[in-house]
Design a protein around this motif. Structure first.
Motif, PDB file in Angstrom:
ATOM      1  N   ALA A 385       0.736  -1.272   0.160  1.00 54.03           N
ATOM      2  CA  ALA A 385      -0.016   0.016  -0.044  1.00 54.03           C
ATOM      3  C   ALA A 385       0.938   1.184   0.149  1.00 54.03           C
ATOM      4  N   PHE A 386       1.894   1.186   0.791  1.00 56.21           N
ATOM      5  CA  PHE A 386       2.808   2.238   0.671  1.00 56.21           C
ATOM      6  C   PHE A 386       3.497   2.501  -0.382  1.00 56.21           C
ATOM      7  N   LEU A 387       4.038   1.615  -1.082  1.00 59.83           N
ATOM      8  CA  LEU A 387       4.602   1.443  -2.574  1.00 59.83           C
ATOM      9  C   LEU A 387       3.520   2.224  -3.337  1.00 59.83           C
ATOM     10  N   LEU A 388       2.351   1.861  -3.433  1.00 54.77           N
ATOM     11  CA  LEU A 388       1.529   2.565  -4.271  1.00 54.77           C
ATOM     12  C   LEU A 388       1.057   3.940  -4.263  1.00 54.77           C
ATOM     13  N   LEU A 389       0.780   4.496  -2.899  1.00 56.62           N
ATOM     14  CA  LEU A 389       0.850   5.817  -2.582  1.00 56.62           C
ATOM     15  C   LEU A 389       1.845   6.550  -3.003  1.00 56.62           C
ATOM     16  N   PHE A 390       3.343   6.034  -2.387  1.00 56.53           N
ATOM     17  CA  PHE A 390       4.265   7.162  -2.486  1.00 56.53           C
ATOM     18  C   PHE A 390       5.115   6.892  -3.744  1.00 56.53           C
ATOM     19  N   THR A 391       5.224   5.672  -4.259  1.00 54.27           N
ATOM     20  CA  THR A 391       6.038   5.703  -5.597  1.00 54.27           C
ATOM     21  C   THR A 391       4.994   5.747  -6.853  1.00 54.27           C
ATOM     22  N   TRP A 392       4.038   4.913  -6.798  1.00 56.11           N
ATOM     23  CA  TRP A 392       2.975   5.029  -8.094  1.00 56.11           C
ATOM     24  C   TRP A 392       1.982   5.994  -7.968  1.00 56.11           C
ATOM     25  N   LYS A 393       2.034   6.900  -6.907  1.00 55.27           N
ATOM     26  CA  LYS A 393       1.090   8.018  -6.861  1.00 55.27           C
ATOM     27  C   LYS A 393      -0.536   7.533  -7.135  1.00 55.27           C
ATOM     28  N   THR A 394      -0.695   6.371  -6.348  1.00 55.56           N
ATOM     29  CA  THR A 394      -2.272   5.814  -6.744  1.00 55.56           C
ATOM     30  C   THR A 394      -3.063   6.547  -5.775  1.00 55.56           C
ATOM     31  N   PRO A 395      -4.573   6.952  -6.065  1.00 57.42           N
ATOM     32  CA  PRO A 395      -5.279   7.587  -5.611  1.00 57.42           C
ATOM     33  C   PRO A 395      -5.367   6.890  -4.112  1.00 57.42           C
ATOM     34  N   PRO A 396      -5.509   7.660  -3.071  1.00 59.46           N
ATOM     35  CA  PRO A 396      -5.628   7.004  -1.805  1.00 59.46           C
ATOM     36  C   PRO A 396      -6.919   6.254  -1.606  1.00 59.46           C
ATOM     37  N   TRP A 397      -8.075   6.681  -2.359  1.00 59.87           N
ATOM     38  CA  TRP A 397      -9.308   5.837  -2.038  1.00 59.87           C
ATOM     39  C   TRP A 397      -9.024   4.418  -2.672  1.00 59.87           C
ATOM     40  N   LEU A 398      -8.536   4.335  -3.828  1.00 57.48           N
ATOM     41  CA  LEU A 398      -8.229   3.029  -4.401  1.00 57.48           C
ATOM     42  C   LEU A 398      -7.267   2.076  -3.547  1.00 57.48           C
ATOM     43  N   VAL A 399      -6.235   2.793  -2.964  1.00 52.39           N
ATOM     44  CA  VAL A 399      -5.314   2.128  -1.995  1.00 52.39           C
ATOM     45  C   VAL A 399      -6.280   1.583  -0.836  1.00 52.39           C
ATOM     46  N   VAL A 400      -7.203   2.161  -0.244  1.00 49.77           N
ATOM     47  CA  VAL A 400      -7.882   1.712   0.776  1.00 49.77           C
ATOM     48  C   VAL A 400      -8.763   0.777   0.421  1.00 49.77           C
ATOM     49  N   VAL A 401      -9.653   0.822  -0.878  1.00 44.69           N
ATOM     50  CA  VAL A 401     -10.358  -0.369  -1.459  1.00 44.69           C
ATOM     51  C   VAL A 401      -9.591  -1.789  -1.670  1.00 44.69           C
ATOM     52  N   LEU A 402      -8.255  -1.658  -2.040  1.00 43.42           N
ATOM     53  CA  LEU A 402      -7.315  -2.802  -2.244  1.00 43.42           C
ATOM     54  C   LEU A 402      -6.829  -3.453  -0.940  1.00 43.42           C
ATOM     55  N   CYS A 403      -6.742  -2.552   0.022  1.00 38.05           N
ATOM     56  CA  CYS A 403      -6.279  -2.767   1.418  1.00 38.05           C
ATOM     57  C   CYS A 403      -7.443  -3.565   2.348  1.00 38.05           C
ATOM     58  N   ALA A 404      -8.725  -3.306   2.045  1.00 34.52           N
ATOM     59  CA  ALA A 404      -9.774  -3.712   2.380  1.00 34.52           C
ATOM     60  C   ALA A 404     -10.133  -5.368   1.805  1.00 34.52           C
ATOM     61  N   LEU A 405      -9.850  -5.404   0.450  1.00 33.30           N
ATOM     62  CA  LEU A 405      -9.970  -6.691  -0.066  1.00 33.30           C
ATOM     63  C   LEU A 405      -8.729  -7.491   0.183  1.00 33.30           C
ATOM     64  N   GLY A 406      -7.569  -6.890   0.479  1.00 33.97           N
ATOM     65  CA  GLY A 406      -6.402  -7.836   0.838  1.00 33.97           C
ATOM     66  C   GLY A 406      -6.540  -8.278   2.261  1.00 33.97           C
ATOM     67  N   GLY A 407      -7.125  -7.378   3.097  1.00 30.69           N
ATOM     68  CA  GLY A 407      -7.445  -7.908   4.442  1.00 30.69           C
ATOM     69  C   GLY A 407      -8.467  -9.040   4.504  1.00 30.69           C
ATOM     70  N   ALA A 408      -9.343  -9.122   3.580  1.00 28.55           N
ATOM     71  CA  ALA A 408     -10.437 -10.042   3.643  1.00 28.55           C
ATOM     72  C   ALA A 408      -9.896 -11.346   3.096  1.00 28.55           C
ATOM     73  N   LEU A 409      -8.908 -11.021   2.042  1.00 29.50           N
ATOM     74  CA  LEU A 409      -8.435 -12.435   1.853  1.00 29.50           C
ATOM     75  C   LEU A 409      -7.629 -12.981   2.671  1.00 29.50           C
ATOM     76  N   ILE A 410      -6.636 -12.128   3.429  1.00 32.52           N
ATOM     77  CA  ILE A 410      -5.860 -12.645   4.377  1.00 32.52           C
ATOM     78  C   ILE A 410      -6.698 -13.373   5.562  1.00 32.52           C
ATOM     79  N   GLY A 411      -7.751 -12.575   5.804  1.00 34.20           N
ATOM     80  CA  GLY A 411      -8.443 -13.286   6.855  1.00 34.20           C
ATOM     81  C   GLY A 411      -9.269 -14.714   6.444  1.00 34.20           C
ATOM     82  N   ALA A 412      -9.343 -14.928   5.323  1.00 37.51           N
ATOM     83  CA  ALA A 412      -9.932 -16.030   4.625  1.00 37.51           C
ATOM     84  C   ALA A 412      -9.048 -17.170   4.629  1.00 37.51           C
ATOM     85  N   LEU A 413      -7.758 -16.985   4.674  1.00 38.94           N
ATOM     86  CA  LEU A 413      -6.804 -17.959   4.257  1.00 38.94           C
ATOM     87  C   LEU A 413      -6.606 -18.752   5.578  1.00 38.94           C
TER      88      LEU A 413
END
Length: 413
Positions: A385-413
């Motif tokens: 997430a930090f890489l996307l924000l700092f280096t790739w200049k990804t919009p924060p809202w998209l990073v938040v959505v991706l982290c929520a999906l990533g967290g759900a995936l980690i929780g399901a494993l």
């Protein structure tokens, strides 16, 4: 452009190109559009404002806009919201100031209150994984904010030292009073060690406030800051306690909206009004909405226990967090030209800003890191997430959505 009135009782008049003042409805419409589309945080907001009001509409010129931004960076409070309030004031008086704040603030406040109402249902559908993903997103966002603020606010050894010492003291002695005390210490260190040349150029701000009225607003600000804790203790009213806590947080937010995180966390989590998990999940969600980050107060008010909560609690906490901004902007504008020329004031601000970096650095560790990074998978998600924000200049809202999906995936494993 009108000159600042030499008579302390005579206000400067709102000025616009051609000498025609605007209307509060015009101000509301423009700021409502900005409130719906201004993603990216306070620095991005200032860019949107300049494009809209300097380059496109020519309500004010570049030098005046720069001076308004400088004032709002000098004052405590959310800078981009304060700049909007000042622009609305210059265009349509007090009604314009309230219209600018309403338009810019309402969309994100409504979105966060809706999130507060849906957080239990979403938790039931997605488990705790997606909520934990929002906490991981908060780690990346705060880390980026700390890095950016360190580059601009602590560029030398003296200020970097103030920041690190501040962080250490806050972590060793965690309390709201420690935060306030270190801000004061930072200002004193600035006066003693960080003096420099004050600006000498002159810019007249076209604002309809006399110095007498400005003095009244400043007195009200300090009376509320000192009196609300006494009133809360005397009445044992939870509503007044809430107003006091959020008013105090809104009064001490130097350096940008992210700094409100440790102030609000200290105000609402230790007393048990909001759980730390819900606090950080809401903070992560706040990155996904446009407008000022301080609308996070509306989310906290909505999920607060005990009441007032829901819509009433959201409105109470939101208003309390922003009242200091109105009082400070209205109060300081008539005196800004004189204040900005004082090297002592500029030196104190340098020290305060360095202390603010330390406050946010401490918050990055506790509660943000300690709650968000609990496993190697969390660290990997946060680093991405930090890489996307700092280096790739990804919009924060998209990073938040991706982290929520990533967290759900980690929780399901």
């Amino acid at each position: 452009m009108t000159e600042i009135a030499e008579n302390a009782d005579e206000p400067t008049r709102a000025a616009t190109p051609g000498g025609t003042p605007g209307t509060w409805i015009e101000v509301l419409a423009i700021f409502l559009r900005l409130g719906l589309t201004s993603f990216g945080g306070p620095v991005a907001h200032l860019g949107y404002f300049r494009e809209e009001f300097v380059a496109k509409r020519k309500w004010i010129d570049d030098r005046t806009y720069a001076d308004i931004v400088a004032l709002c960076q000098f004052l405590p409070g959310p800078a981009s919201s304060q700049v909007g309030i000042a622009i609305g004031l210059s265009r349509a008086g007090y009604a314009g100031a309230f219209a600018a704040w309403t338009g810019f603030t309402l969309p994100s406040a409504i979105a966060l209150v809706a999130f507060a109402y849906g957080v239990d249902a979403l938790g039931g559908l997605g488990g705790s994984g997606w909520l934990h993903g929002l906490k991981v997103a908060a780690v990346a966002v705060v880390a980026q904010a700390v890095l950016g603020m360190m580059r601009t606010l602590t560029p030398d050894r003296d200020r970097a030292t103030v920041a690190v010492v501040t962080a250490g003291v806050i972590l060793a002695l965690p309390s709201a009073w420690t935060l306030v005390g270190m801000i004061l210490v930072g200002g004193i260190v600035g006066i003693l060690l960080l003096r420099g040349d004050a600006p000498t150029d002159h810019v007249s701000l076209p604002l309809p406030i006399s110095r007498r009225a400005g003095g009244v607003f400043l007195v009200i600000f300090f009376v509320l800051l000192a009196g609300l804790p006494l009133l809360a203790a005397a009445t044992s009213s939870h509503g007044i306690e809430l107003f006091d806590a959020f008013y105090r947080a809104g009064s001490l937010v130097f350096g940008g909206g992210h700094v409100i995180l440790p102030l609000l966390q200290e105000a609402v989590v230790p007393p048990g009004w909001v759980s730390n998990d819900l606090f950080l999940a809401g903070y992560g969600a706040a990155q996904a909405v446009p407008g000022p980050l301080t609308t996070f107060a509306a989310y906290l008010g909505a999920i607060m226990t005990p009441g007032p909560n829901g819509v009433a609690g959201a409105a109470l906490c939101l208003v309390a967090a922003f009242v200091p901004s109105f009082l400070l902007v209205f109060g300081a504008l008539p005196f800004w030209e004189e204040l900005r020329r004082r090297s002592t004031a500029q030196a104190a601000l340098r020290g305060v800003n360095a202390a603010v970096v330390g406050i946010l650095l401490a918050a990055l560790y506790d509660p943000v890191w300690t709650s968000g990074i609990t496993s190697p998978a969390d660290f990997a998600l946060g680093a991405g997430a930090f890489l996307l924000l700092f280096t790739w200049k990804t919009p924060p809202w998209l990073v938040v959505v991706l982290c929520a999906l990533g967290g759900a995936l980690i929780g399901a494993l």
